[in-house]
Every structure is written in C-alpha cells, then in structure tokens.
Design a protein around this motif. Sequence first.
Motif, PDB file in Angstrom:
ATOM      1  N   ASP A  41       0.848  -1.195   0.000  1.00  0.00           N
ATOM      2  CA  ASP A  41       0.000   0.000   0.000  1.00  0.00           C
ATOM      3  C   ASP A  41       0.884   1.246   0.000  1.00  0.00           C
ATOM      4  OD1 ASP A  41      -1.875   2.002   0.382  1.00  0.00           O
ATOM      5  OD2 ASP A  41      -2.395   1.407   2.428  1.00  0.00           O
ATOM      6  N   VAL A  42       0.854   2.005  -1.085  1.00  0.00           N
ATOM      7  CA  VAL A  42       1.738   3.164  -1.214  1.00  0.00           C
ATOM      8  C   VAL A  42       1.341   4.318  -0.302  1.00  0.00           C
ATOM      9  CG1 VAL A  42       2.505   2.618  -3.547  1.00  0.00           C
ATOM     10  CG2 VAL A  42       0.516   4.082  -3.224  1.00  0.00           C
ATOM     11  N   LYS A  43       0.139   4.273   0.229  1.00  0.00           N
ATOM     12  CA  LYS A  43      -0.282   5.316   1.168  1.00  0.00           C
ATOM     13  C   LYS A  43       0.210   5.032   2.581  1.00  0.00           C
ATOM     14  CE  LYS A  43      -4.292   6.633  -1.485  1.00  0.00           C
ATOM     15  NZ  LYS A  43      -5.736   6.735  -1.550  1.00  0.00           N
ATOM     16  N   ASN A  44       0.672   3.802   2.795  1.00  0.00           N
ATOM     17  CA  ASN A  44       1.152   3.411   4.116  1.00  0.00           C
ATOM     18  C   ASN A  44       2.307   2.414   3.954  1.00  0.00           C
ATOM     19  OD1 ASN A  44       1.274   3.247   6.890  1.00  0.00           O
ATOM     20  ND2 ASN A  44      -0.302   1.666   7.019  1.00  0.00           N
ATOM     21  N   ILE A  45       3.410   2.891   3.406  1.00  0.00           N
ATOM     22  CA  ILE A  45       4.564   2.026   3.165  1.00  0.00           C
ATOM     23  C   ILE A  45       5.236   1.726   4.503  1.00  0.00           C
ATOM     24  CG2 ILE A  45       6.812   1.827   2.033  1.00  0.00           C
ATOM     25  CD1 ILE A  45       5.716   3.744  -0.134  1.00  0.00           C
ATOM     26  N   PRO A  46       5.367   0.445   4.843  1.00  0.00           N
ATOM     27  CA  PRO A  46       6.016   0.091   6.109  1.00  0.00           C
ATOM     28  C   PRO A  46       7.478   0.556   6.136  1.00  0.00           C
ATOM     29  CG  PRO A  46       4.915  -1.823   5.143  1.00  0.00           C
ATOM     30  CD  PRO A  46       4.891  -0.732   4.124  1.00  0.00           C
ATOM     31  N   GLU A  47       7.923   0.984   7.309  1.00  0.00           N
ATOM     32  CA  GLU A  47       9.293   1.464   7.453  1.00  0.00           C
ATOM     33  C   GLU A  47      10.307   0.392   7.095  1.00  0.00           C
ATOM     34  OE1 GLU A  47      10.389   3.571  11.025  1.00  0.00           O
ATOM     35  OE2 GLU A  47       8.380   4.436  11.153  1.00  0.00           O
ATOM     36  N   ASP A  48      10.001  -0.876   7.422  1.00  0.00           N
ATOM     37  CA  ASP A  48      10.961  -1.938   7.115  1.00  0.00           C
ATOM     38  C   ASP A  48      11.095  -2.152   5.610  1.00  0.00           C
ATOM     39  OD1 ASP A  48       8.373  -3.108   7.051  1.00  0.00           O
ATOM     40  OD2 ASP A  48       9.182  -5.093   7.497  1.00  0.00           O
ATOM     41  N   PHE A  49      10.011  -1.943   4.871  1.00  0.00           N
ATOM     42  CA  PHE A  49      10.080  -2.063   3.410  1.00  0.00           C
ATOM     43  C   PHE A  49      10.899  -0.907   2.842  1.00  0.00           C
ATOM     44  CE2 PHE A  49       8.696  -1.188  -0.887  1.00  0.00           C
ATOM     45  CZ  PHE A  49       8.818  -2.442  -1.472  1.00  0.00           C
ATOM     46  N   GLU A  50      10.614   0.290   3.313  1.00  0.00           N
ATOM     47  CA  GLU A  50      11.354   1.473   2.855  1.00  0.00           C
ATOM     48  C   GLU A  50      12.849   1.303   3.143  1.00  0.00           C
ATOM     49  OE1 GLU A  50      11.488   6.208   3.916  1.00  0.00           O
ATOM     50  OE2 GLU A  50       9.536   5.203   3.926  1.00  0.00           O
ATOM     51  N   SER A  51      13.176   0.854   4.338  1.00  0.00           N
ATOM     52  CA  SER A  51      14.579   0.623   4.710  1.00  0.00           C
ATOM     53  C   SER A  51      15.218  -0.438   3.832  1.00  0.00           C
ATOM     54  CB  SER A  51      14.675   0.197   6.172  1.00  0.00           C
ATOM     55  OG  SER A  51      14.276   1.234   7.016  1.00  0.00           O
ATOM     56  N   ALA A  52      14.480  -1.499   3.518  1.00  0.00           N
ATOM     57  CA  ALA A  52      15.017  -2.569   2.681  1.00  0.00           C
ATOM     58  C   ALA A  52      15.365  -2.057   1.286  1.00  0.00           C
ATOM     59  CB  ALA A  52      14.021  -3.727   2.590  1.00  0.00           C
ATOM     60  N   VAL A  53      14.536  -1.179   0.732  1.00  0.00           N
ATOM     61  CA  VAL A  53      14.806  -0.611  -0.588  1.00  0.00           C
ATOM     62  C   VAL A  53      16.053   0.283  -0.529  1.00  0.00           C
ATOM     63  CG1 VAL A  53      13.933   0.881  -2.444  1.00  0.00           C
ATOM     64  CG2 VAL A  53      12.390  -0.745  -1.329  1.00  0.00           C
ATOM     65  N   ILE A  54      16.127   1.113   0.490  1.00  0.00           N
ATOM     66  CA  ILE A  54      17.269   2.018   0.636  1.00  0.00           C
ATOM     67  C   ILE A  54      18.557   1.223   0.810  1.00  0.00           C
ATOM     68  CG2 ILE A  54      18.329   3.765   2.130  1.00  0.00           C
ATOM     69  CD1 ILE A  54      15.405   4.771   2.659  1.00  0.00           C
ATOM     70  N   VAL A  55      18.539   0.234   1.686  1.00  0.00           N
ATOM     71  CA  VAL A  55      19.729  -0.587   1.933  1.00  0.00           C
ATOM     72  C   VAL A  55      20.127  -1.337   0.669  1.00  0.00           C
ATOM     73  CG1 VAL A  55      20.560  -2.624   3.192  1.00  0.00           C
ATOM     74  CG2 VAL A  55      19.422  -0.770   4.423  1.00  0.00           C
ATOM     75  N   SER A  56      19.158  -1.852  -0.075  1.00  0.00           N
ATOM     76  CA  SER A  56      19.449  -2.574  -1.318  1.00  0.00           C
ATOM     77  C   SER A  56      20.180  -1.670  -2.308  1.00  0.00           C
ATOM     78  CB  SER A  56      18.168  -3.099  -1.958  1.00  0.00           C
ATOM     79  OG  SER A  56      17.565  -4.055  -1.137  1.00  0.00           O
TER      80      SER A  56
END
Length: 102
Positions: free
Chosen positions: A52-67
């Motif tokens: 859900d792009v209106k409520n992106i979980p912090e762990d998902f956001e962090s995983a993308v950044i770290v990747s």
Amino acid sequence: MDQTLRQPRRKAAKRPTTEHLVERIRETLLYFGGEAHRRDVIANVAREVGVDVKNIPEDFESAVIVSFEETWRDEARRALYGFHLRFGEGSHRWGLKAATAH
C-alpha cells in the motif's frame, strides 16, 4: 469437516529479496528516465510488489534504501546495475549511468 465450508488459508506476503529489490529499483529508474528521487523510487517499487503506497512500512522502505546503497557501494555490482548518485554519497537523487540507462 466439509471441504466446501473451509476457508482457504491466506498466504503470508513474501518480502522481496535484496536481489529482487535491486532489479525493481533499476526497472523503476529506467521507467523514470534514468533518475528519480528515492521517495518516488520507493513508492513505485512498493506499488509493483503490492505494498500500500499510502502506508509504506518502514521496514520495506529501509530494505529498498539498503538494497540500493549496498549495490552502489560494491564496485562490481554498481557497474553491473549502473547505479549512480548524481550528488554523491548521501544523495537522495538516485540514478543510472547513461550507458546502462539505454
């Protein structure tokens, strides 16, 4: 118990692997013309994997950044995927080197 009355089990949502995220990041950057702000990349990757792009979980956001960052820091992987930080380390403007964007 009658099989028709049983509710099907919901499958647990699988988290994309780092390699899968790196591929999605690259595809997103190509879609955006080779460069985009990381928040736009994260939102697009989330949409593509069903988050859900209106409520992106912090762990998902962090995983993308770290990747992205791990790939960018590794010379061989950076060359393979063409990741580029236009304004240097710490920049939120992610991109692809021109030769890999085609």
